[in-house]
Design an enzyme around this catalytic site. Structure first.
Site, PDB file in Angstrom:
ATOM      1  N   TYR A  54      59.975 -55.551 -22.903  1.00 53.29           N
ATOM      2  CA  TYR A  54      59.129 -55.204 -21.764  1.00 53.29           C
ATOM      3  C   TYR A  54      58.170 -56.359 -21.484  1.00 53.29           C
ATOM      4  CZ  TYR A  54      60.713 -50.348 -22.441  1.00 53.29           C
ATOM      5  OH  TYR A  54      61.469 -49.201 -22.573  1.00 53.29           O
ATOM      6  N   SER A 202      61.760 -42.301 -18.193  1.00 54.44           N
ATOM      7  CA  SER A 202      61.882 -42.206 -16.727  1.00 54.44           C
ATOM      8  C   SER A 202      61.862 -40.749 -16.264  1.00 54.44           C
ATOM      9  CB  SER A 202      63.149 -42.907 -16.238  1.00 54.44           C
ATOM     10  OG  SER A 202      63.070 -44.290 -16.462  1.00 54.44           O
ATOM     11  N   PRO A 203      60.913 -39.941 -16.752  1.00 50.64           N
ATOM     12  CA  PRO A 203      60.890 -38.526 -16.360  1.00 50.64           C
ATOM     13  C   PRO A 203      60.470 -38.332 -14.909  1.00 50.64           C
ATOM     14  CG  PRO A 203      58.922 -39.049 -17.611  1.00 50.64           C
ATOM     15  CD  PRO A 203      59.807 -40.265 -17.679  1.00 50.64           C
ATOM     16  N   LEU A 204      59.934 -39.380 -14.293  1.00 50.69           N
ATOM     17  CA  LEU A 204      59.571 -39.323 -12.871  1.00 50.69           C
ATOM     18  C   LEU A 204      60.567 -40.102 -12.015  1.00 50.69           C
ATOM     19  CD1 LEU A 204      55.695 -39.674 -13.172  1.00 50.69           C
ATOM     20  CD2 LEU A 204      57.085 -37.591 -13.056  1.00 50.69           C
ATOM     21  N   GLY A 207      59.819 -43.478 -10.253  1.00 48.06           N
ATOM     22  CA  GLY A 207      58.913 -43.440  -9.117  1.00 48.06           C
ATOM     23  C   GLY A 207      59.336 -42.544  -7.979  1.00 48.06           C
ATOM     24  N   PHE A 209      59.629 -39.423  -7.963  1.00 50.62           N
ATOM     25  CA  PHE A 209      58.792 -38.221  -7.974  1.00 50.62           C
ATOM     26  C   PHE A 209      57.297 -38.569  -7.931  1.00 50.62           C
ATOM     27  CE2 PHE A 209      62.769 -36.723  -9.909  1.00 50.62           C
ATOM     28  CZ  PHE A 209      63.032 -35.643  -9.071  1.00 50.62           C
TER      29      PHE A 209
END
Length: 326
Positions: A54, A202-204, A207, A209
């Site tokens: 990252y 990446s539960p959203l 981006g 959501f």
């Protein structure tokens, strides 16, 4: 914040994915990153997830500098996880060799200012190397006190079971959200059966959501991703707009409701949304307080049925090391 378990560690039900702190989704600086990390701690977030790639070490260095600046020592309420195995390309390569993983772990610990980390993931599996060999390498790191436990990322239920038979797996980290439902086909249940935490990255939906609809052009990662293509993005935005309206009508932000949905699926799930802005974090920081009844969940299933997303979740260049099992 509501608590859940990451292995033997009691942590906030929601963690923080720190990929954005390395500039993966746009420019940031140390002051903004520190503000985001401070807001996370104030919200009760105690689980921070990073990786060596990252920002090519930048995210780890920022987290390490923040820990030092705030004088947060090991065992003082922050549980860290990092990863290794991916060699960025092009072309992207995967290396699960014991010597490579050890060297990358040592470099990560140096950037974090630690001599031990609570959780160390195999970021991707090298298909040609038996996972039993890799589990043995991880076991030696545990026995040496370098890591508290190990995890696997983007793996199949079969791989989890094989690794777990050699040395217990602490956590599995796979993408999971309202628009990525593959783990429901055996992986979430396998984790529950084996007592393994499931960390949803990446539960959203990278981006989708968010509080505001996304627009193109985007960062290099999403600009190559089929779900964000000029063809698929409008269809996906239209579907999520209906969900956003549902959330707002009930007084919730769109990201908070998307996280609450994950938390309602099983008690061993821990979502790790990412952001580089404290303001965004505050928009979903109280998601664990949302209570959804059977009627709410049924209506969400009608608005966003499993498989609604248009486009594959990865382009071919992004799929290296990702296991398919259905």
């Amino acid at each position: 914040m509501q608590k859940r378990y990451l292995g033997q560690h009691e942590v906030g039900a929601i963690g923080l994915g720190a990929m954005s702190l390395g500039g993966m989704y746009g420019p940031t600086d140390e002051a903004e990153s520190f503000a985001t990390l401070d807001a996370a701690r104030e919200a009760g977030i105690s689980h921070i997830d990073i990786a060596n790639i990252y920002g090519m070490g930048r995210s780890e260095a920022v987290v390490g500098a923040w820990l030092k600046a705030r004088r947060i020592a090991p065992g003082q309420g922050v549980v860290l996880a990092t990863k290794a195995a991916i060699i960025p390309g092009p072309p992207r390569q995967i290396n699960n060799e014991a010597a490579y993983l050890r060297a990358e772990l040592e470099a990560s610990l140096k950037r974090l200012g630690r001599d031990h980390i609570e959780l160390f993931y195999l970021h991707r599996r090298e298909a040609e190397r038996p996972v039993e060999e890799v589990a043995g390498s991880m076991q030696r790191l545990v026995e040496e006190g370098k890591i508290g436990g190990y995890g696997l990322s983007e793996v199949s239920p079969a791989t989890l079971r094989r690794a777990h038979a050699v040395h217990p797996v602490m956590a599995v980290q796979n993408e999971y959200s309202l628009w990525t439902r593959l783990p429901e086909l055996g992986l979430i249940s396998a984790c529950a059966e084996l007592g393994v935490s499931f960390v949803a990255f990446s539960p959203l939906g990278r981006g989708i959501f968010g509080d505001q609809p996304l627009a193109r052009p985007m960062d290099p990662f999403r600009s190559q991703n089929p779900r964000f293509s000029a063809v698929n993005l409008p269809e996906n935005l239209a579907a999520v707009a209906r969900f956003r309206a549902f959330a707002l009508a009930r007084g919730y932000s769109c990201p908070a409701l998307a996280l609450a949905w994950i938390l309602h699926q099983a008690p061993h799930l821990l979502p790790i949304p990412g952001t580089r802005a404290a303001l965004h974090l505050r928009s979903w920081g109280k998601a664990e307080q949302i209570r959804l009844g059977a009627a709410d969940l049924a209506e969400i299933a009608q608005i966003l049925p499993a498989g609604f997303a248009a486009g594959a979740r990865y382009a071919a260049s992004q799929r290296t090391g990702v296991e398919s099992y259905c």
